[in-house]
Design a protein around this motif. Structure first.
Motif, PDB file in Angstrom:
ATOM      1  N   GLU A  14      10.799  45.182   0.544  1.00 48.48           N
ATOM      2  CA  GLU A  14      10.617  45.489  -0.866  1.00 48.48           C
ATOM      3  C   GLU A  14       9.410  44.762  -1.451  1.00 48.48           C
ATOM      4  O   GLU A  14       8.548  45.363  -2.020  1.00 48.48           O
ATOM      5  CB  GLU A  14      11.890  45.121  -1.643  1.00 48.48           C
ATOM      6  CG  GLU A  14      13.082  45.988  -1.273  1.00 48.48           C
ATOM      7  CD  GLU A  14      14.274  45.726  -2.149  1.00 48.48           C
ATOM      8  OE1 GLU A  14      14.357  44.629  -2.759  1.00 48.48           O
ATOM      9  OE2 GLU A  14      15.147  46.614  -2.251  1.00 48.48           O
ATOM     10  N   LYS A  15       9.398  43.436  -1.286  1.00 43.89           N
ATOM     11  CA  LYS A  15       8.296  42.664  -1.833  1.00 43.89           C
ATOM     12  C   LYS A  15       8.377  41.252  -1.269  1.00 43.89           C
ATOM     13  O   LYS A  15       9.407  40.852  -0.698  1.00 43.89           O
ATOM     14  CB  LYS A  15       8.369  42.598  -3.345  1.00 43.89           C
ATOM     15  CG  LYS A  15       9.615  41.922  -3.866  1.00 43.89           C
ATOM     16  CD  LYS A  15       9.647  41.894  -5.395  1.00 43.89           C
ATOM     17  CE  LYS A  15      10.921  41.206  -5.880  1.00 43.89           C
ATOM     18  NZ  LYS A  15      10.977  41.135  -7.351  1.00 43.89           N
ATOM     19  N   ALA A  16       7.332  40.496  -1.418  1.00 46.69           N
ATOM     20  CA  ALA A  16       7.356  39.094  -0.976  1.00 46.69           C
ATOM     21  C   ALA A  16       8.335  38.324  -1.838  1.00 46.69           C
ATOM     22  O   ALA A  16       8.341  38.464  -3.062  1.00 46.69           O
ATOM     23  CB  ALA A  16       5.967  38.487  -1.064  1.00 46.69           C
ATOM     24  N   ALA A  17       9.167  37.505  -1.198  1.00 44.91           N
ATOM     25  CA  ALA A  17      10.169  36.743  -1.936  1.00 44.91           C
ATOM     26  C   ALA A  17       9.598  35.423  -2.407  1.00 44.91           C
ATOM     27  O   ALA A  17       8.665  34.903  -1.818  1.00 44.91           O
ATOM     28  CB  ALA A  17      11.377  36.495  -1.039  1.00 44.91           C
TER      29      ALA A  17
ATOM     30  N   GLN B 114      -0.050  39.584   9.941  1.00 46.16           N
ATOM     31  CA  GLN B 114      -0.185  40.564   8.863  1.00 46.16           C
ATOM     32  C   GLN B 114       0.679  41.773   9.174  1.00 46.16           C
ATOM     33  O   GLN B 114       0.505  42.437  10.199  1.00 46.16           O
ATOM     34  CB  GLN B 114      -1.660  40.989   8.730  1.00 46.16           C
ATOM     35  CG  GLN B 114      -2.587  39.825   8.423  1.00 46.16           C
ATOM     36  CD  GLN B 114      -2.191  39.106   7.147  1.00 46.16           C
ATOM     37  OE1 GLN B 114      -2.025  39.739   6.106  1.00 46.16           O
ATOM     38  NE2 GLN B 114      -2.028  37.800   7.229  1.00 46.16           N
ATOM     39  N   PHE B 115       1.658  42.049   8.284  1.00 46.13           N
ATOM     40  CA  PHE B 115       2.627  43.097   8.543  1.00 46.13           C
ATOM     41  C   PHE B 115       2.483  44.273   7.576  1.00 46.13           C
ATOM     42  O   PHE B 115       3.426  44.993   7.337  1.00 46.13           O
ATOM     43  CB  PHE B 115       4.053  42.532   8.436  1.00 46.13           C
ATOM     44  CG  PHE B 115       4.405  41.566   9.514  1.00 46.13           C
ATOM     45  CD1 PHE B 115       4.175  41.894  10.837  1.00 46.13           C
ATOM     46  CD2 PHE B 115       4.965  40.335   9.224  1.00 46.13           C
ATOM     47  CE1 PHE B 115       4.522  41.013  11.849  1.00 46.13           C
ATOM     48  CE2 PHE B 115       5.299  39.442  10.222  1.00 46.13           C
ATOM     49  CZ  PHE B 115       5.077  39.787  11.539  1.00 46.13           C
ATOM     50  N   GLU B 116       1.304  44.449   7.010  1.00 43.35           N
ATOM     51  CA  GLU B 116       1.161  45.516   6.017  1.00 43.35           C
ATOM     52  C   GLU B 116       1.588  46.891   6.526  1.00 43.35           C
ATOM     53  O   GLU B 116       2.215  47.660   5.809  1.00 43.35           O
ATOM     54  CB  GLU B 116      -0.287  45.576   5.508  1.00 43.35           C
ATOM     55  CG  GLU B 116      -0.624  44.524   4.469  1.00 43.35           C
ATOM     56  CD  GLU B 116      -0.816  43.155   5.101  1.00 43.35           C
ATOM     57  OE1 GLU B 116      -0.838  42.160   4.352  1.00 43.35           O
ATOM     58  OE2 GLU B 116      -0.935  43.089   6.336  1.00 43.35           O
ATOM     59  N   PRO B 117       1.253  47.269   7.801  1.00 44.18           N
ATOM     60  CA  PRO B 117       1.620  48.609   8.264  1.00 44.18           C
ATOM     61  C   PRO B 117       3.122  48.761   8.520  1.00 44.18           C
ATOM     62  O   PRO B 117       3.593  49.870   8.701  1.00 44.18           O
ATOM     63  CB  PRO B 117       0.842  48.762   9.579  1.00 44.18           C
ATOM     64  CG  PRO B 117      -0.187  47.685   9.559  1.00 44.18           C
ATOM     65  CD  PRO B 117       0.428  46.569   8.789  1.00 44.18           C
ATOM     66  N   LEU B 118       3.840  47.654   8.572  1.00 47.05           N
ATOM     67  CA  LEU B 118       5.246  47.701   8.939  1.00 47.05           C
ATOM     68  C   LEU B 118       6.118  47.585   7.692  1.00 47.05           C
ATOM     69  O   LEU B 118       5.891  46.734   6.846  1.00 47.05           O
ATOM     70  CB  LEU B 118       5.574  46.570   9.908  1.00 47.05           C
ATOM     71  CG  LEU B 118       4.699  46.491  11.167  1.00 47.05           C
ATOM     72  CD1 LEU B 118       5.124  45.326  12.027  1.00 47.05           C
ATOM     73  CD2 LEU B 118       4.774  47.796  11.958  1.00 47.05           C
ATOM     74  N   ASP B 119       7.116  48.423   7.628  1.00 41.43           N
ATOM     75  CA  ASP B 119       7.972  48.456   6.445  1.00 41.43           C
ATOM     76  C   ASP B 119       9.392  47.986   6.703  1.00 41.43           C
ATOM     77  O   ASP B 119      10.061  47.552   5.776  1.00 41.43           O
ATOM     78  CB  ASP B 119       8.033  49.878   5.878  1.00 41.43           C
ATOM     79  CG  ASP B 119       6.734  50.300   5.231  1.00 41.43           C
ATOM     80  OD1 ASP B 119       6.073  49.432   4.631  1.00 41.43           O
ATOM     81  OD2 ASP B 119       6.376  51.480   5.344  1.00 41.43           O
TER      82      ASP B 119
ATOM     83  N   CYS C 106      27.561  44.566  -0.299  1.00 47.78           N
ATOM     84  CA  CYS C 106      27.465  43.481   0.683  1.00 47.78           C
ATOM     85  C   CYS C 106      26.119  43.518   1.405  1.00 47.78           C
ATOM     86  O   CYS C 106      25.729  44.553   1.977  1.00 47.78           O
ATOM     87  CB  CYS C 106      28.598  43.591   1.701  1.00 47.78           C
ATOM     88  SG  CYS C 106      28.650  42.223   2.872  1.00 47.78           S
ATOM     89  N   ALA C 107      25.403  42.400   1.365  1.00 47.82           N
ATOM     90  CA  ALA C 107      24.121  42.269   2.065  1.00 47.82           C
ATOM     91  C   ALA C 107      23.172  43.414   1.744  1.00 47.82           C
ATOM     92  O   ALA C 107      22.410  43.863   2.593  1.00 47.82           O
ATOM     93  CB  ALA C 107      24.351  42.171   3.568  1.00 47.82           C
ATOM     94  N   LYS C 108      23.225  43.883   0.513  1.00 49.18           N
ATOM     95  CA  LYS C 108      22.340  44.983   0.114  1.00 49.18           C
ATOM     96  C   LYS C 108      20.886  44.518   0.092  1.00 49.18           C
ATOM     97  O   LYS C 108      19.965  45.307   0.326  1.00 49.18           O
ATOM     98  CB  LYS C 108      22.761  45.499  -1.270  1.00 49.18           C
ATOM     99  CG  LYS C 108      22.207  46.878  -1.597  1.00 49.18           C
ATOM    100  CD  LYS C 108      22.859  47.419  -2.862  1.00 49.18           C
ATOM    101  CE  LYS C 108      22.401  48.833  -3.149  1.00 49.18           C
ATOM    102  NZ  LYS C 108      23.072  49.393  -4.356  1.00 49.18           N
ATOM    103  N   HIS C 109      20.681  43.247  -0.207  1.00 51.23           N
ATOM    104  CA  HIS C 109      19.336  42.660  -0.189  1.00 51.23           C
ATOM    105  C   HIS C 109      19.360  41.418   0.686  1.00 51.23           C
ATOM    106  O   HIS C 109      20.276  40.592   0.594  1.00 51.23           O
ATOM    107  CB  HIS C 109      18.893  42.295  -1.606  1.00 51.23           C
ATOM    108  CG  HIS C 109      18.848  43.461  -2.540  1.00 51.23           C
ATOM    109  ND1 HIS C 109      17.833  44.385  -2.538  1.00 51.23           N
ATOM    110  CD2 HIS C 109      19.741  43.877  -3.486  1.00 51.23           C
ATOM    111  CE1 HIS C 109      18.071  45.304  -3.459  1.00 51.23           C
ATOM    112  NE2 HIS C 109      19.231  45.017  -4.040  1.00 51.23           N
TER     113      HIS C 109
END
Length: 376
Positions: free
Chosen positions: A373-376, A19-24, A67-70
């Protein structure tokens, strides 16, 4: 290695996916992927210089800015026994600008991956080959004459490999350009030579002989600096225990510190350097190839050199247009494509399909880091 798709119980397990909720940030969730932050920062620096150049430089800057922005990462299993998993890149868009630090980095990684996948077949067919690093240089040139100098080097290389004394059964050659303190360009070749065992007997060529051969091929009146080295990786267990993709991450300074010179080893002075003399020093074939190829295939131009002088970078960008950075020859062409890697995500398309789910990261200039950003 088995995949998530083969183990649905791992997918459904609450313990399988941390669980990585605290990590951004990407570098928090996956510390091994911190280089993405470093290379994206370097790309921003190069972009800002190109944006102040001529219209064609500005177009390159626009491409590099995206380039590799996402980055879309998927989960892969590191260990079935422990359930340990990690992120691996699934999808990204790359600009392919020659001076882009991100694309240079990814291109080098794909070349290394290509050699890694080809080597089992090479070794099966030619188990007796030995691998040697050869560096060939020329005098520094004005950056405005870089294209002309590279053309002369290419012609000299062709003359060199066509000589009867040429000892290699196959080769991989890459071009690197560094910036001198006075702003001159220093183009040089890094080569991996595949040599028969007989080379290390009476056919052995000293460093001085290589320099003489290169001088004659260049048709110059000075003796260029050359370097010939056997490869002896230092940290065997680290190499053996690391995954194939991780083997690409062996630090360059570790590889360099583990290289030994035949002349340094041959302390007898003047006697011939025989295969039996260094047999005990030989690592496994995979270790030889991977430590060698990571020394040969690297940045064409170091990002730090590109951002010192804006005018130097703009001229460099023009001089390197359509320049080929890697060449393959001899028997190695039977196993390795000489074409530039088209897919900078992975050399193995199946790997993408093995990475279910994932996490999407976007570049955030205010942090100089990739942020989730969000789950892919």
């Amino acid at each position: 290695m088995d995949t998530f798709m083969s183990h649905p119980e791992i997918l459904s397990s609450s313990h399988a996916r941390p669980q990585f909720e605290p990590l951004d940030f990407l570098s928090q969730i996956s510390p091994k992927d911190k280089p993405w932050d470093d290379h994206r920062c370097q790309a921003d620096q190069v972009t800002s210089i190109l944006a102040d150049g001529l219209p064609h430089h500005q177009r390159q800057a626009e491409r590099m800015r995206e380039c590799a922005k996402h980055l879309n990462f998927g989960w892969v299993i590191e260990s079935i026994e422990t359930g340990e998993i990690r992120l691996r890149l699934k999808k990204a868009q790359f600009c392919r600008v020659r001076t882009c630090p991100i694309c240079q980095w990814r291109r080098a990684k794909m070349w290394v991956a290509r050699f890694y996948h080809a080597f089992p077949k090479i070794y099966a067919d030619h188990p007796d080959l030995r691998y040697v690093l050869l560096t060939l240089t020329v005098r520094n040139c004005p950056v405005l004459k870089l294209r002309e100098t590279i053309r002369e080097m290419n012609n000299a290389w062709q003359r060199l490999i066509q000589r009867k004394i040429w000892p290699a059964a196959g080769f991989v050659r890459s071009l690197e350009i560094t910036r001198a303190k006075d702003g001159a360009a220093h183009p040089h070749y890094h080569c991996l030579l595949a040599l028969p065992p007989s080379y290390f007997g009476k056919k052995y060529l000293s460093t001085a002989k290589w320099a003489e051969m290169w001088r004659e091929a260049l048709r110059i009146d000075y003796t260029p600096i050359c370097d010939v080295r056997l490869v002896k990786p230092k940290k065997w267990e680290k190499l053996r225990q690391t995954s194939p993709l991780g083997l690409q991450e062996v630090l360059m300074d570790e590889v360099r510190s583990a290289i030994i010179s035949p002349e340094a080893y041959n302390e007898g002075g003047g006697r011939e350097f025989y295969d039996s003399d260094f047999e005990a020093l030989q690592p496994t074939p995979v270790e030889v190839l991977l430590s060698s190829i990571t020394e040969v295939i690297k940045y064409a131009v170091k990002p730090a050199d590109m951002v010192v002088d804006p005018d130097w970078l703009l001229t460099l960008a023009d001089e390197l247009r359509n320049a080929r950075s890697v060449a393959v020859g001899g028997i190695l062409r039977q196993y390795l494509s000489e074409e530039e890697p088209q897919n900078l995500v992975t050399e193995n398309e199946d790997e993408i399909m093995k990475n279910p789910g994932g996490v999407l990261f976007g570049w955030r200039e205010q942090y100089n880091r990739y942020k989730r950003e969000k789950a892919a």
